[in-house]
Design a protein around this motif. Structure first.
Motif, mmCIF file in Angstrom:
data_model
loop_
_atom_site.group_PDB
_atom_site.id
_atom_site.type_symbol
_atom_site.label_atom_id
_atom_site.label_comp_id
_atom_site.label_asym_id
_atom_site.label_seq_id
_atom_site.Cartn_x
_atom_site.Cartn_y
_atom_site.Cartn_z
ATOM 1 N N GLU A 161 0.819 -1.223 0.000
ATOM 2 C CA GLU A 161 0.000 0.000 0.000
ATOM 3 C C GLU A 161 0.848 1.267 0.000
ATOM 4 N N GLU A 162 2.136 1.125 0.137
ATOM 5 C CA GLU A 162 3.012 2.305 0.251
ATOM 6 C C GLU A 162 2.921 3.160 -1.020
ATOM 7 N N GLU A 163 2.834 4.464 -0.804
ATOM 8 C CA GLU A 163 2.716 5.356 -1.958
ATOM 9 C C GLU A 163 4.036 5.400 -2.728
ATOM 10 N N VAL A 164 3.926 5.418 -4.046
ATOM 11 C CA VAL A 164 5.114 5.582 -4.900
ATOM 12 C C VAL A 164 5.075 7.007 -5.446
ATOM 13 N N SER A 165 6.151 7.745 -5.258
ATOM 14 C CA SER A 165 6.155 9.144 -5.698
ATOM 15 C C SER A 165 6.087 9.206 -7.233
ATOM 16 N N PHE A 166 5.636 10.339 -7.729
ATOM 17 C CA PHE A 166 5.522 10.497 -9.176
ATOM 18 C C PHE A 166 6.880 10.306 -9.867
ATOM 19 N N PRO A 167 7.971 10.933 -9.366
ATOM 20 C CA PRO A 167 9.265 10.732 -10.049
ATOM 21 C C PRO A 167 9.722 9.271 -10.038
ATOM 22 N N ASP A 168 9.451 8.553 -8.925
ATOM 23 C CA ASP A 168 9.848 7.132 -8.881
ATOM 24 C C ASP A 168 9.025 6.303 -9.867
ATOM 25 N N ALA A 169 7.722 6.616 -9.943
ATOM 26 C CA ALA A 169 6.864 5.875 -10.880
ATOM 27 C C ALA A 169 7.314 6.156 -12.313
ATOM 28 N N GLU A 170 7.642 7.411 -12.588
ATOM 29 C CA GLU A 170 8.107 7.766 -13.943
ATOM 30 C C GLU A 170 9.384 7.000 -14.294
ATOM 31 N N LYS A 171 10.278 6.941 -13.295
ATOM 32 C CA LYS A 171 11.543 6.223 -13.507
ATOM 33 C C LYS A 171 11.257 4.738 -13.794
ATOM 34 N N PHE A 172 10.371 4.151 -12.983
ATOM 35 C CA PHE A 172 10.044 2.731 -13.149
ATOM 36 C C PHE A 172 9.448 2.476 -14.539
ATOM 37 N N PHE A 173 8.500 3.295 -14.952
ATOM 38 C CA PHE A 173 7.851 3.004 -16.236
ATOM 39 C C PHE A 173 8.774 3.300 -17.425
ATOM 40 N N ALA A 174 9.741 4.191 -17.221
ATOM 41 C CA ALA A 174 10.745 4.399 -18.289
ATOM 42 C C ALA A 174 11.592 3.125 -18.436
ATOM 43 N N LEU A 175 11.925 2.497 -17.310
ATOM 44 C CA LEU A 175 12.691 1.241 -17.358
ATOM 45 C C LEU A 175 11.861 0.127 -17.995
#
Ligand SMILES: C[S@@+](CC[C@H](N)C(=O)[O-])C[C@H]1O[C@@H](n2cnc3c(N)ncnc32)[C@H](O)[C@@H]1O
Length: 309
Positions: free
Chosen positions: A53-67
């Protein structure tokens, strides 16, 4: 998945990562998405599954989806995270080196087993810490074989060669990372032809090895088109292709071993899936004895070992 404005948590981004990789037909897509999320968040697997349930910050999510997008387009996961585990150790990998493969661990197993047997035959206790042993690893790449042996045999010195200067640079990072730079001497040369310039060589006595190991490039040029896209487009040709047929380097390796091994010295070679019929006959000379072939977990003859008379 629309990122802007959405509440993103670990579970939802991971599920979306799984779905995107599955849609792109990425092999082992679940593991790949987990590794990329671990990398993007700087967390381990236990944390990820303990905090859905931990929130993922927008920059981290962006980084993940770029990968995820780069992985979907064929880049190997290891190039995106910069690392791969081998023999329980973490290695830095870049597009300049072969990504260490699990089947290469059989090379380490066979080398350690054969050294132990040699100790027993010499009437010494079975466990060897490699004290005084001199080992060569030809075509070291990331230095995974050299470093695994250095860790298992803390008394041994190792010369690790590679023809690729950029592979040697990666190997250097890994020897420093694992604190074995003082015992693993890296040489940029063809097979062993730079041996004289090693700091271990003296003008009086030629270097003779107790063990020579190699996982050479062994794929035939003609097989290139059958390789997975991740391999064909992202791993270095010099690490993959041994020549038109694939097994061309073995004759040179066996000749180097005949010259540079001590009597009773051991040669341990990784084989390609179809190399055995071409390579084993090269050992059919009075120089070699105690020849063994070890299959990998898929039943493919993977490691050829021999002892110099
Ligand atoms: C299959 S990769 C093995 C890398 C590493 N030892 C491993 O097991 O993951 C083969 C390596 O041999 C190197 N190589 C190719 N031809 C060579 C040669 N003639 N002399 C020395 N190294 C060579 C390549 O640059 C590459 O790093």
């Amino acid at each position: 998945m629309k990122l802007q404005g959405a509440r993103l948590d670990v579970r939802s981004v991971l599920r979306e990562g799984f779905a995107q990789l599955r849609g792109a037909r990425v092999p082992s897509h679940t593991l790949a998405a987990e590794l990329l999320l671990m990398h993007a968040l700087g967390r381990d697997r236990t944390w990820i599954y303990a905090h859905p349930e931990e929130e993922v910050s927008f920059p981290d999510a962006e980084k993940f989806f770029a990968l995820i997008s780069r992985r979907s387009n064929g880049e190997p996961t290891q190039h995106l995270t910069g690392k791969q585990e081998f023999w329980g150790l973490e290695f830095e990998v870049t597009p300049d080196v072969l990504i260490p493969r699990p089947e290469t661990e059989h090379v380490i197993e066979v080398a350690l087993d054969r050294l132990a047997v040699r100790e027993l035959r010499a009437g010494r206790r079975q466990k060897t810490d490699g004290d005084g042993l001199l080992i060569a690893d030809i075509g070291t790449g990331s230095a995974c074989i050299a470093i695994a042996l250095a860790k298992e045999l803390p008394g041994a010195a190792i010369i690790a060669t590679d023809i690729s200067p950029t592979a040697i640079a990666v190997a250097r990072c890994n020897t420093a990372r694992h604190n074995v730079a003082g015992r693993v001497h890296l040489l940029e040369c063809n097979l062993l032809d730079g041996l004289h310039s090693s700091s271990l060589a003296t003008s009086h006595s030629p270097l003779l090895f107790d063990l020579l190991v190699s996982n050479p490039p062994y794929i035939g040029r003609g097989e290139g088109a059958t390789l997975m896209r991740e391999v064909r487009e992202h791993e270095p040709d010099i690490a993959l292709f041994g020549g038109e047929e694939g097994f061309e380097l073995y004759a040179g390796l066996i000749a180097e071993a005949a010259t540079h091994l001590k009597p009773s010295g051991l040669l341990v070679l990784e084989l390609g899936h179809n190399s055995l019929p071409a390579v084993q006959p090269l050992l059919d000379t009075p120089t070699w004895t105690n020849i063994s072939v070890t299959n990998d977990l898929a039943g493919i003859p993977r490691v050829l070992a021999a002892e110099k008379l």
